[in-house]
Design a protein around this motif. Sequence first.
Motif, PDB file in Angstrom:
ATOM      1  N   ASN A   1       0.846  -1.192   0.000  1.00 47.47           N
ATOM      2  CA  ASN A   1       0.000   0.000   0.000  1.00 47.47           C
ATOM      3  C   ASN A   1       0.883   1.244   0.000  1.00 47.47           C
ATOM      4  O   ASN A   1       2.108   1.156  -0.018  1.00 47.47           O
ATOM      5  N   THR A   2       0.239   2.399   0.065  1.00 50.34           N
ATOM      6  CA  THR A   2       0.971   3.665  -0.003  1.00 50.34           C
ATOM      7  C   THR A   2       1.961   3.811   1.141  1.00 50.34           C
ATOM      8  O   THR A   2       3.098   4.252   0.943  1.00 50.34           O
ATOM      9  N   VAL A   3       1.544   3.434   2.343  1.00 51.69           N
ATOM     10  CA  VAL A   3       2.421   3.568   3.509  1.00 51.69           C
ATOM     11  C   VAL A   3       3.656   2.700   3.369  1.00 51.69           C
ATOM     12  O   VAL A   3       4.778   3.137   3.650  1.00 51.69           O
ATOM     13  N   SER A   4       3.492   1.469   2.915  1.00 53.01           N
ATOM     14  CA  SER A   4       4.644   0.570   2.768  1.00 53.01           C
ATOM     15  C   SER A   4       5.600   1.073   1.692  1.00 53.01           C
ATOM     16  O   SER A   4       6.823   1.008   1.853  1.00 53.01           O
ATOM     17  N   VAL A   5       5.063   1.619   0.606  1.00 56.63           N
ATOM     18  CA  VAL A   5       5.911   2.144  -0.463  1.00 56.63           C
ATOM     19  C   VAL A   5       6.663   3.380   0.010  1.00 56.63           C
ATOM     20  O   VAL A   5       7.873   3.516  -0.202  1.00 56.63           O
ATOM     21  N   VAL A   6       5.953   4.302   0.671  1.00 60.75           N
ATOM     22  CA  VAL A   6       6.583   5.526   1.161  1.00 60.75           C
ATOM     23  C   VAL A   6       7.652   5.203   2.196  1.00 60.75           C
ATOM     24  O   VAL A   6       8.734   5.814   2.203  1.00 60.75           O
ATOM     25  N   SER A   7       7.379   4.243   3.078  1.00 69.80           N
ATOM     26  CA  SER A   7       8.354   3.888   4.117  1.00 69.80           C
ATOM     27  C   SER A   7       9.630   3.328   3.501  1.00 69.80           C
ATOM     28  O   SER A   7      10.737   3.619   3.979  1.00 69.80           O
ATOM     29  N   GLN A   8       9.504   2.551   2.426  1.00 78.18           N
ATOM     30  CA  GLN A   8      10.699   2.037   1.748  1.00 78.18           C
ATOM     31  C   GLN A   8      11.479   3.175   1.090  1.00 78.18           C
ATOM     32  O   GLN A   8      12.712   3.193   1.101  1.00 78.18           O
ATOM     33  N   PHE A   9      10.750   4.142   0.541  1.00 81.36           N
ATOM     34  CA  PHE A   9      11.395   5.296  -0.081  1.00 81.36           C
ATOM     35  C   PHE A   9      12.161   6.113   0.959  1.00 81.36           C
ATOM     36  O   PHE A   9      13.275   6.584   0.698  1.00 81.36           O
ATOM     37  N   VAL A  10      11.575   6.272   2.133  1.00 85.80           N
ATOM     38  CA  VAL A  10      12.227   7.041   3.203  1.00 85.80           C
ATOM     39  C   VAL A  10      13.532   6.372   3.623  1.00 85.80           C
ATOM     40  O   VAL A  10      14.552   7.048   3.828  1.00 85.80           O
ATOM     41  N   THR A  11      13.525   5.061   3.735  1.00 89.06           N
ATOM     42  CA  THR A  11      14.756   4.361   4.127  1.00 89.06           C
ATOM     43  C   THR A  11      15.837   4.532   3.062  1.00 89.06           C
ATOM     44  O   THR A  11      17.016   4.689   3.388  1.00 89.06           O
ATOM     45  N   LEU A  12      15.439   4.517   1.787  1.00 87.97           N
ATOM     46  CA  LEU A  12      16.405   4.764   0.709  1.00 87.97           C
ATOM     47  C   LEU A  12      16.932   6.196   0.771  1.00 87.97           C
ATOM     48  O   LEU A  12      18.115   6.446   0.499  1.00 87.97           O
ATOM     49  N   LEU A  13      16.075   7.121   1.150  1.00 88.15           N
ATOM     50  CA  LEU A  13      16.491   8.515   1.280  1.00 88.15           C
ATOM     51  C   LEU A  13      17.537   8.661   2.379  1.00 88.15           C
ATOM     52  O   LEU A  13      18.510   9.414   2.231  1.00 88.15           O
ATOM     53  N   TYR A  14      17.369   7.935   3.460  1.00 84.04           N
ATOM     54  CA  TYR A  14      18.343   7.987   4.553  1.00 84.04           C
ATOM     55  C   TYR A  14      19.687   7.407   4.122  1.00 84.04           C
ATOM     56  O   TYR A  14      20.744   7.868   4.563  1.00 84.04           O
ATOM     57  N   ILE A  15      19.653   6.390   3.291  1.00 79.89           N
ATOM     58  CA  ILE A  15      20.904   5.854   2.752  1.00 79.89           C
ATOM     59  C   ILE A  15      21.598   6.917   1.905  1.00 79.89           C
ATOM     60  O   ILE A  15      22.824   7.084   1.968  1.00 79.89           O
ATOM     61  N   ALA A  16      20.806   7.663   1.123  1.00 80.54           N
ATOM     62  CA  ALA A  16      21.369   8.746   0.305  1.00 80.54           C
ATOM     63  C   ALA A  16      22.010   9.813   1.192  1.00 80.54           C
ATOM     64  O   ALA A  16      23.091  10.333   0.885  1.00 80.54           O
ATOM     65  N   PHE A  17      21.351  10.147   2.311  1.00 81.67           N
ATOM     66  CA  PHE A  17      21.935  11.093   3.267  1.00 81.67           C
ATOM     67  C   PHE A  17      23.281  10.579   3.773  1.00 81.67           C
ATOM     68  O   PHE A  17      24.246  11.339   3.906  1.00 81.67           O
ATOM     69  N   GLY A  18      23.323   9.275   4.063  1.00 82.72           N
ATOM     70  CA  GLY A  18      24.554   8.678   4.556  1.00 82.72           C
ATOM     71  C   GLY A  18      25.677   8.766   3.538  1.00 82.72           C
ATOM     72  O   GLY A  18      26.822   9.072   3.877  1.00 82.72           O
ATOM     73  N   ILE A  19      25.354   8.511   2.279  1.00 85.91           N
ATOM     74  CA  ILE A  19      26.357   8.584   1.221  1.00 85.91           C
ATOM     75  C   ILE A  19      26.868  10.014   1.053  1.00 85.91           C
ATOM     76  O   ILE A  19      28.073  10.246   0.893  1.00 85.91           O
ATOM     77  N   LEU A  20      25.958  10.986   1.081  1.00 87.16           N
ATOM     78  CA  LEU A  20      26.355  12.388   0.961  1.00 87.16           C
ATOM     79  C   LEU A  20      27.265  12.807   2.113  1.00 87.16           C
ATOM     80  O   LEU A  20      28.274  13.488   1.909  1.00 87.16           O
ATOM     81  N   PHE A  21      26.911  12.391   3.330  1.00 93.23           N
ATOM     82  CA  PHE A  21      27.739  12.738   4.489  1.00 93.23           C
ATOM     83  C   PHE A  21      29.109  12.086   4.385  1.00 93.23           C
ATOM     84  O   PHE A  21      30.142  12.732   4.590  1.00 93.23           O
TER      85      PHE A  21
END
Length: 233
Positions: free
Chosen positions: A11-31
């Motif tokens: 559902n929308t929540v499960s998809v968005v939650s997976q996207f958020v975790t990928l976004l945090y990985i991107a933050f980690g790579i940038l840092f």
Amino acid sequence: MADQTFSSVLNTVSVVSQFVTLLYIAFGILFAHLYRKRVSTEDYWVLVWLIYDFFIHLTLEGPFVILSLLGTVQESNHFTAQLWKEYAKADARWGVSDPTVVSLEILTVTIVEVFVVFTVNGIVQNKPYRHFMQICLCVCELYGGWMTFCPEWLTGSPNLNTSNPLYLWVYLVFYNGLWVVIPCYLLYQSWLAMSHAFSETGEVMSEKQETTVTTNVYRTYNTRSKNRSEKME
């Protein structure tokens, strides 16, 4: 409960939650990229994980603790509760403010976050306390994982829903498994680093001892030679 397909519970929540975790990985790579020239390749990826870890604890588990102390996730209408309502489909304890789970999460969003910050600083500033902090962090996270699931396993896992691949392999196995596999690897990394440091210290001490012994022998020999010369005169 009959087995469900993956798509039937997506559902929308499960998809968005997976996207958020990928976004945090991107933050980690940038840092980590900011310190790319200062750290090793291995520590580069350790930084990525630590930043991901930090944001997960702060922005996801932090709100969970607040919601659970004020009531329950299932009773809350706050937007952050939607994520935990979704996760509670796999582990019902997260929806009802289970005392063991909430106690562990309080530890996670306070003490563990401090360990994360100090470990990150230890890496980028090459501080001597880096591996001590890293070991404390990993032990806390492994303890949290054990105490989250061991009581449930001992009672027959009444709160776990494994009827769907999303719940079993993504929510329960993959995301919880990250906080087992990676901390174990980081403990191994710290063990190697500390073993190497102690080995080098031991070698330096041995060299100093050998130098001291050689110097003492040389001094003793010179003293005896001088005494012989004086007697002959």
